[in-house]
Motif scaffolding. Sequence first.
Motif, mmCIF file in Angstrom:
data_model
loop_
_atom_site.group_PDB
_atom_site.id
_atom_site.type_symbol
_atom_site.label_atom_id
_atom_site.label_comp_id
_atom_site.label_asym_id
_atom_site.label_seq_id
_atom_site.Cartn_x
_atom_site.Cartn_y
_atom_site.Cartn_z
ATOM 1 N N CYS A 137 -1.916 2.249 -5.234
ATOM 2 C CA CYS A 137 -1.039 1.422 -4.392
ATOM 3 C C CYS A 137 -0.280 0.427 -5.272
ATOM 4 O O CYS A 137 -0.769 0.005 -6.317
ATOM 5 C CB CYS A 137 -1.855 0.641 -3.370
ATOM 6 N N CYS B 210 -7.451 0.980 -5.296
ATOM 7 C CA CYS B 210 -6.999 -0.217 -4.574
ATOM 8 C C CYS B 210 -8.141 -0.744 -3.705
ATOM 9 O O CYS B 210 -9.047 0.004 -3.341
ATOM 10 C CB CYS B 210 -5.797 0.164 -3.717
ATOM 11 N N HIS C 99 0.816 -1.218 0.000
ATOM 12 C CA HIS C 99 0.000 0.000 0.000
ATOM 13 C C HIS C 99 0.846 1.263 0.000
ATOM 14 O O HIS C 99 0.352 2.345 0.310
ATOM 15 C CB HIS C 99 -1.004 -0.033 1.153
ATOM 16 N N CYS D 161 -7.995 -1.163 -0.745
ATOM 17 C CA CYS D 161 -7.927 -0.459 0.544
ATOM 18 C C CYS D 161 -8.663 0.877 0.500
ATOM 19 O O CYS D 161 -8.836 1.523 1.524
ATOM 20 C CB CYS D 161 -6.486 -0.238 0.961
HETATM 21 ZN ZN LIG Z 1 -3.987 0.024 -1.116
#
Ligand SMILES: [Zn+2]
Length: 305
Positions: free
Chosen positions: A168, A161, A151, A163
């Motif tokens: 990332c 991403c 990340h 996340c």
């Molecule tokens: Zn990420």
Amino acid sequence: MATIGIDIGGTKIRGVRVEDGAVVERTSGHVGDSDLIVTATSAAGELWTDEVDAVGVGLAGLVRWPEGTFAWGPHLRGEELPVREALEGELGVSVVVDNDANVAAFGELRVGVAVGFDNFLMVTLGTGLGGGIVTGGAIYRGESFAGELGHMVYDSGGMLCDCGKRGCWETVASGPALIRLAREVIMLNPEGSLAARIGTDSISGDDVTAAADAGDEVARGLVAQVGSEFGRGLGSLIAIFDPALIVVGGGLGSVGEALLGPARRVAAEGLHGGNHRLLPPILVTGLGPDAGAIGAALMAAEGAE
Ligand SMILES: [Zn+2]
């Protein structure tokens, strides 16, 4: 001493029981929709004997150390789950819970390719891109969450991403990145060799790497493309950590030279001060897909001593 190690990754779960340093039983499966604590407990139950002294668990995501609380992860359900406390209550033995790449790094450090290396990086390439940092012969955790290598922002404004951030490193270097590239090729060329070999729907990373293994040039090119992106990121990590060794694990990492060859080439090209240093060895895991589970079992054994 008998311990159980459970490795819960983004999609796959693997477990081992280790007795006196040897793996005596294994289990594996896919991570379902169940609660993470239930999943870990049932995997431990499959490997259970009355002789078990301790259990180690690796989880894909942020784990509070040493409390063993799963804080959050982009690939697993649940937040702030007290996994260690719940398992100790359920199983009646001591439990350690850590990040999945950390337990893999621990396995490589104790019995894998990193034995004798005090400073190395473990990178797991699978559903995501996980990292374990070993420095001075021990896992470096920062305040708890260090090593989320996948990340680091790699391409400002890049792809979304899992996340929630953009660009990332794992958006271009992971199993899903390889699948996305394969889908693009197949959509552009539905009559081509790759489409003929692996079909047009529900493509998996294993399909693409199997096609590459079988000599499909298009698939090999895609694996090399992901390998190059992987190598570019490794170049930055070498500049930061100057590791003696980089160990590559995870489902995609097991592909080997088709991926690692391009990764080494690009990492060498991008090496900071490259005229004054050598690229560290970039090797595939010595423990295979069980690296995380074995590492978790060994970490539990040391924690329980
Ligand atoms: Zn990420």
